[in-house]
Scaffold this motif. Structure first.
Motif, PDB file in Angstrom:
ATOM      1  N   GLY A  34       0.917  -1.299  -0.022  1.00  0.00           N
ATOM      2  CA  GLY A  34      -0.107  -0.021   0.014  1.00  0.00           C
ATOM      3  C   GLY A  34       0.677   1.190   0.055  1.00  0.00           C
ATOM      4  N   VAL A  35       2.369   1.093  -0.154  1.00  0.00           N
ATOM      5  CA  VAL A  35       3.064   2.288  -0.134  1.00  0.00           C
ATOM      6  C   VAL A  35       4.155   2.240  -1.106  1.00  0.00           C
ATOM      7  CG1 VAL A  35       2.873   2.799   2.337  1.00  0.00           C
ATOM      8  CG2 VAL A  35       4.628   1.283   1.442  1.00  0.00           C
ATOM      9  N   PRO A  36       4.434   3.270  -1.607  1.00  0.00           N
ATOM     10  CA  PRO A  36       5.497   3.468  -2.505  1.00  0.00           C
ATOM     11  C   PRO A  36       6.896   3.132  -1.989  1.00  0.00           C
ATOM     12  CG  PRO A  36       5.033   5.814  -2.130  1.00  0.00           C
ATOM     13  CD  PRO A  36       4.234   4.724  -1.468  1.00  0.00           C
ATOM     14  N   ARG A  37       7.976   2.321  -2.848  1.00  0.00           N
ATOM     15  CA  ARG A  37       9.297   2.344  -2.280  1.00  0.00           C
ATOM     16  C   ARG A  37       9.962   3.424  -1.853  1.00  0.00           C
ATOM     17  NH1 ARG A  37      12.838  -2.113  -2.942  1.00  0.00           N
ATOM     18  NH2 ARG A  37      14.899  -1.384  -2.953  1.00  0.00           N
ATOM     19  N   VAL A  38      10.798   3.547  -0.747  1.00  0.00           N
ATOM     20  CA  VAL A  38      11.360   4.596  -0.056  1.00  0.00           C
ATOM     21  C   VAL A  38      12.941   4.089  -0.074  1.00  0.00           C
ATOM     22  CG1 VAL A  38      11.898   6.126   1.563  1.00  0.00           C
ATOM     23  CG2 VAL A  38       9.516   5.856   0.842  1.00  0.00           C
ATOM     24  N   VAL A  39      13.915   4.817  -0.709  1.00  0.00           N
ATOM     25  CA  VAL A  39      15.203   4.347  -0.387  1.00  0.00           C
ATOM     26  C   VAL A  39      15.919   5.354   0.098  1.00  0.00           C
ATOM     27  CG1 VAL A  39      17.341   3.671  -1.398  1.00  0.00           C
ATOM     28  CG2 VAL A  39      15.101   2.733  -2.333  1.00  0.00           C
ATOM     29  N   MET A  40      16.597   5.356   1.320  1.00  0.00           N
ATOM     30  CA  MET A  40      17.426   6.604   1.635  1.00  0.00           C
ATOM     31  C   MET A  40      18.845   5.733   2.019  1.00  0.00           C
ATOM     32  SD  MET A  40      16.894   8.728   5.375  1.00  0.00           S
ATOM     33  CE  MET A  40      15.218   8.980   4.898  1.00  0.00           C
ATOM     34  N   GLU A  41      19.835   6.843   1.727  1.00  0.00           N
ATOM     35  CA  GLU A  41      21.038   6.294   1.717  1.00  0.00           C
ATOM     36  C   GLU A  41      22.010   7.570   2.245  1.00  0.00           C
ATOM     37  OE1 GLU A  41      21.883   3.585  -1.919  1.00  0.00           O
ATOM     38  OE2 GLU A  41      21.267   5.445  -2.677  1.00  0.00           O
ATOM     39  N   ARG A  42      22.890   7.095   3.219  1.00  0.00           N
ATOM     40  CA  ARG A  42      24.122   8.000   3.642  1.00  0.00           C
ATOM     41  C   ARG A  42      25.292   8.093   2.658  1.00  0.00           C
ATOM     42  NH1 ARG A  42      25.453   5.390   8.388  1.00  0.00           N
ATOM     43  NH2 ARG A  42      27.224   4.454   7.407  1.00  0.00           N
ATOM     44  N   THR A  43      25.701   9.141   2.292  1.00  0.00           N
ATOM     45  CA  THR A  43      26.462   9.289   1.132  1.00  0.00           C
ATOM     46  C   THR A  43      27.987  10.018   1.822  1.00  0.00           C
ATOM     47  OG1 THR A  43      25.613  11.496   0.392  1.00  0.00           O
ATOM     48  CG2 THR A  43      24.680   9.707  -0.627  1.00  0.00           C
ATOM     49  N   GLY A  44      28.890  10.179   0.551  1.00  0.00           N
ATOM     50  CA  GLY A  44      30.097  10.659   1.089  1.00  0.00           C
ATOM     51  C   GLY A  44      30.762  10.152   2.221  1.00  0.00           C
ATOM     52  N   GLY A  45      31.553  11.125   2.576  1.00  0.00           N
ATOM     53  CA  GLY A  45      32.165  10.817   3.734  1.00  0.00           C
ATOM     54  C   GLY A  45      31.655  11.434   5.138  1.00  0.00           C
ATOM     55  N   ALA A  46      30.421  11.414   5.355  1.00  0.00           N
ATOM     56  CA  ALA A  46      29.793  11.430   6.449  1.00  0.00           C
ATOM     57  C   ALA A  46      30.349  11.014   7.870  1.00  0.00           C
ATOM     58  CB  ALA A  46      28.165  11.395   6.428  1.00  0.00           C
ATOM     59  N   GLU A  47      30.455  11.695   8.760  1.00  0.00           N
ATOM     60  CA  GLU A  47      30.872  11.229  10.120  1.00  0.00           C
ATOM     61  C   GLU A  47      29.542  10.428  10.705  1.00  0.00           C
ATOM     62  OE1 GLU A  47      32.339  12.776  14.318  1.00  0.00           O
ATOM     63  OE2 GLU A  47      33.258  13.623  12.642  1.00  0.00           O
ATOM     64  N   VAL A  48      29.751   9.129  11.082  1.00  0.00           N
ATOM     65  CA  VAL A  48      28.750   8.501  11.436  1.00  0.00           C
ATOM     66  C   VAL A  48      28.287   8.717  12.903  1.00  0.00           C
ATOM     67  CG1 VAL A  48      27.873   5.835  11.793  1.00  0.00           C
ATOM     68  CG2 VAL A  48      29.171   6.624   9.728  1.00  0.00           C
ATOM     69  N   GLU A 125       0.050   5.461  14.119  1.00  0.00           N
ATOM     70  CA  GLU A 125      -1.286   5.768  14.512  1.00  0.00           C
ATOM     71  C   GLU A 125      -1.766   6.903  13.700  1.00  0.00           C
ATOM     72  OE1 GLU A 125      -3.353   7.164  18.439  1.00  0.00           O
ATOM     73  OE2 GLU A 125      -2.122   5.430  18.498  1.00  0.00           O
ATOM     74  N   TRP A 126      -2.899   6.641  12.878  1.00  0.00           N
ATOM     75  CA  TRP A 126      -3.270   7.826  11.924  1.00  0.00           C
ATOM     76  C   TRP A 126      -4.612   8.495  12.767  1.00  0.00           C
ATOM     77  CZ3 TRP A 126       0.156   8.376   8.467  1.00  0.00           C
ATOM     78  CH2 TRP A 126       0.667   7.483   7.872  1.00  0.00           C
ATOM     79  N   VAL A 127      -4.568   9.931  12.467  1.00  0.00           N
ATOM     80  CA  VAL A 127      -5.511  10.591  12.950  1.00  0.00           C
ATOM     81  C   VAL A 127      -7.065  10.371  12.576  1.00  0.00           C
ATOM     82  CG1 VAL A 127      -6.252  13.011  13.310  1.00  0.00           C
ATOM     83  CG2 VAL A 127      -3.868  12.556  13.452  1.00  0.00           C
ATOM     84  N   ASP A 128      -7.855  10.296  13.332  1.00  0.00           N
ATOM     85  CA  ASP A 128      -9.276  10.086  12.844  1.00  0.00           C
ATOM     86  C   ASP A 128      -9.815  10.849  11.666  1.00  0.00           C
ATOM     87  OD1 ASP A 128      -9.515   7.316  14.176  1.00  0.00           O
ATOM     88  OD2 ASP A 128     -10.444   8.222  15.785  1.00  0.00           O
ATOM     89  N   GLY A 129     -10.320  10.561  10.563  1.00  0.00           N
ATOM     90  CA  GLY A 129     -11.121  11.571   9.851  1.00  0.00           C
ATOM     91  C   GLY A 129      -9.982  12.168   8.790  1.00  0.00           C
ATOM     92  N   ARG A 130      -8.972  11.805   8.938  1.00  0.00           N
ATOM     93  CA  ARG A 130      -7.921  12.141   7.990  1.00  0.00           C
ATOM     94  C   ARG A 130      -7.570  11.247   6.876  1.00  0.00           C
ATOM     95  NH1 ARG A 130      -5.361  16.027  11.329  1.00  0.00           N
ATOM     96  NH2 ARG A 130      -7.179  17.346  12.043  1.00  0.00           N
ATOM     97  N   GLN A 131      -7.235  11.752   5.791  1.00  0.00           N
ATOM     98  CA  GLN A 131      -7.277  10.695   4.604  1.00  0.00           C
ATOM     99  C   GLN A 131      -5.775  10.531   4.276  1.00  0.00           C
ATOM    100  OE1 GLN A 131      -9.420   8.596   3.334  1.00  0.00           O
ATOM    101  NE2 GLN A 131     -10.646   9.375   5.260  1.00  0.00           N
ATOM    102  N   PRO A 132      -4.756   9.960   4.893  1.00  0.00           N
ATOM    103  CA  PRO A 132      -3.510   9.932   4.565  1.00  0.00           C
ATOM    104  C   PRO A 132      -3.160   9.040   3.460  1.00  0.00           C
ATOM    105  CG  PRO A 132      -3.483   8.637   6.327  1.00  0.00           C
ATOM    106  CD  PRO A 132      -5.105   9.421   6.174  1.00  0.00           C
ATOM    107  N   GLU A 133      -2.431   9.326   2.504  1.00  0.00           N
ATOM    108  CA  GLU A 133      -2.157   8.346   1.113  1.00  0.00           C
ATOM    109  C   GLU A 133      -1.049   7.629   1.455  1.00  0.00           C
ATOM    110  OE1 GLU A 133      -1.687  11.582  -1.743  1.00  0.00           O
ATOM    111  OE2 GLU A 133      -3.483  12.500  -1.496  1.00  0.00           O
ATOM    112  N   GLY A 134      -0.783   6.662   0.540  1.00  0.00           N
ATOM    113  CA  GLY A 134       0.200   5.748   0.831  1.00  0.00           C
ATOM    114  C   GLY A 134       1.636   6.512   0.789  1.00  0.00           C
ATOM    115  N   TYR A 135       1.797   7.525  -0.169  1.00  0.00           N
ATOM    116  CA  TYR A 135       2.999   8.323  -0.062  1.00  0.00           C
ATOM    117  C   TYR A 135       3.233   9.150   1.417  1.00  0.00           C
ATOM    118  CZ  TYR A 135       6.386  11.781  -1.753  1.00  0.00           C
ATOM    119  OH  TYR A 135       7.500  12.503  -1.965  1.00  0.00           O
TER     120      TYR A 135
END
Length: 167
Positions: A34-48, A125-135
């Motif tokens: 029910g949701v689109p695919r999300v990919v998040m990546e840490r890049t470069g020389g970020a200090e972890v 936990e979704w707020v009653d009465g709101r219509q969130p989308e898969g995004y």
């Protein structure tokens, strides 16, 4: 931290949502029927940073894609107030509102509350009465898993900063 892939979250509106987080590699993947695919990546020389599940809050060292399209990810630095830990993605805002929970809103309208233990396990936990989308759900799950949820109250954060600065 290590790589985590938990049993899917059973979202009340969007069904099974899978979250795979690898702190060491700096990758996060959110998928579900029910949701689109999300990919998040840490890049470069970020200090972890060990206290950030994805490893950094530096927007210059993070890339986020929703349904294959790159989106602008804007995590704030986080310091003395809960709102200083907010993360913006387009019209979405994700901000801590309690010790363990963070609120997701779109265009200033609250959609739901997310809780994450910081290891990739997320509940919504979704707020009653709101219509969130898969995004909306995909963004919320990704932000909760990548940055964790909740924050100490401002007085506690301020006290900790003062105590840390003292010799």
């Amino acid at each position: 931290m290590q790589s985590y892939s938990h049993p899917p979250a059973d979202d009340p509106l969007f069904g099974a949502v899978n979250v795979e987080l690898d702190h060491e590699a700096g990758t996060l993947v959110v998928t579900g029927d029910g949701v689109p695919r999300v990919v998040m990546e840490r890049t470069g020389g970020a200090e972890v940073e060990s206290h950030v599940p994805i490893g950094t809050r530096d927007p210059a060292n993070l890339v986020m894609r929703v349904a294959g399209e790159e989106v602008e990810l804007r995590p704030s630095k986080g310091f003395l107030t809960r709102t200083s830990y907010r993360v913006d993605v387009g019209d979405h805002r994700f901000v801590p509102v309690s010790l363990d929970g963070s609120r997701l809103s779109r265009g200033g309208v609250e959609l739901g509350m997310f809780v994450s233990t910081g290891d990739g396990r997320v509940t919504a936990e979704w707020v009653d009465g709101r219509q969130p989308e898969g995004y909306d759900a995909a963004v919320g799950y990704a932000l909760a898993a990548a940055f964790g949820t909740g924050a100490e109250p401002a007085w506690k954060l301020t006290l900790d900063a003062v105590l840390e600065a003292m010799p």
